[in-house]
Design an enzyme around this catalytic site. Sequence first.
Site, PDB file in Angstrom:
ATOM      1  N   ASP A  38       0.843  -1.190   0.000  1.00 14.53           N
ATOM      2  CA  ASP A  38       0.000   0.000   0.000  1.00 14.53           C
ATOM      3  C   ASP A  38       0.881   1.243   0.000  1.00 14.53           C
ATOM      4  OD1 ASP A  38       0.876  -0.249   2.618  1.00 14.53           O
ATOM      5  OD2 ASP A  38      -1.082   0.065   3.540  1.00 14.53           O
ATOM      6  N   TYR A  78       2.858   4.775   0.900  1.00 19.97           N
ATOM      7  CA  TYR A  78       3.485   5.300   2.106  1.00 19.97           C
ATOM      8  C   TYR A  78       2.441   6.058   2.925  1.00 19.97           C
ATOM      9  CZ  TYR A  78       7.897   4.537  -0.463  1.00 19.97           C
ATOM     10  OH  TYR A  78       8.941   3.990  -1.174  1.00 19.97           O
ATOM     11  N   PHE A 132       6.326   2.650  -4.424  1.00 18.04           N
ATOM     12  CA  PHE A 132       7.721   2.818  -3.995  1.00 18.04           C
ATOM     13  C   PHE A 132       8.326   4.165  -4.376  1.00 18.04           C
ATOM     14  CE2 PHE A 132       7.101  -1.805  -4.410  1.00 18.04           C
ATOM     15  CZ  PHE A 132       7.323  -2.169  -3.096  1.00 18.04           C
ATOM     16  N   HIS A 154       9.770  -8.295   0.746  1.00 17.44           N
ATOM     17  CA  HIS A 154       9.525  -6.871   0.537  1.00 17.44           C
ATOM     18  C   HIS A 154      10.819  -6.104   0.811  1.00 17.44           C
ATOM     19  CE1 HIS A 154       7.723  -2.877   1.136  1.00 17.44           C
ATOM     20  NE2 HIS A 154       6.651  -3.350   0.525  1.00 17.44           N
TER      21      HIS A 154
END
Length: 218
Positions: free
Chosen positions: A63, A65, A76, A181
């Site tokens: 999801d 930031y 990202f 991740h």
Amino acid sequence: MTGFDLSRLGAWADLPFWQNEGAQIAAAIDVDPRPILPPPSAMFAALERTQPDATKVVILGQDPYHTPGKADGLAFSIPQDFGGRLDSLGNIFKELQSDLHVSREQTDLSDWADQGVLLLNTALSVPQGKAGGHARLGWDRLTRQVIARLGDRPRAYLLWGAHAHGFAPDRPADLVIQTAHPSPLSARRGFFGARPFSTVNAWLTQRGQAPIDWAGTK
């Protein structure tokens, strides 16, 4: 908000999600009293910037930031003037350096999107300060429809994190790379050393497609 603005979605606007779950999610966001990130104007930036026919690579995160000023609608990616900690993106840059000996400082990943890298999260909104706060709103249905829509020809998929792994396409012709991740909490459990960037470029080249310039130019 009375509904999502689909005017800039191009071919993605044809997905049935928008007539079904999309309206429900828009209504839920509308009554959520918390600040929601990213801002509405950037919520669908990934889809707007990288259309289905232009998509060569999908990078799937979890999801956005949840820190103010950090989410820009591309998974990202961080606005160039953010100035705070990079966290996951910093680890992505470390792996890029290790993999391709590329030193990247440009935190805005729009150049990747413009080359056909769909930078998608499995949820496209998050309450400020509450990671995963909208994970159960129904955004996952959009993710599945996007991946299904991309089944018309082989693509490369970088699925970063256990949550993203659940969306892996079951199509033998696709390149699917599943790793931990890049978060500081998990990057050392399989993200570092996975060499996703060189692997994708080798696969694209083998298929007669231009590799991705991961370095950044701004």
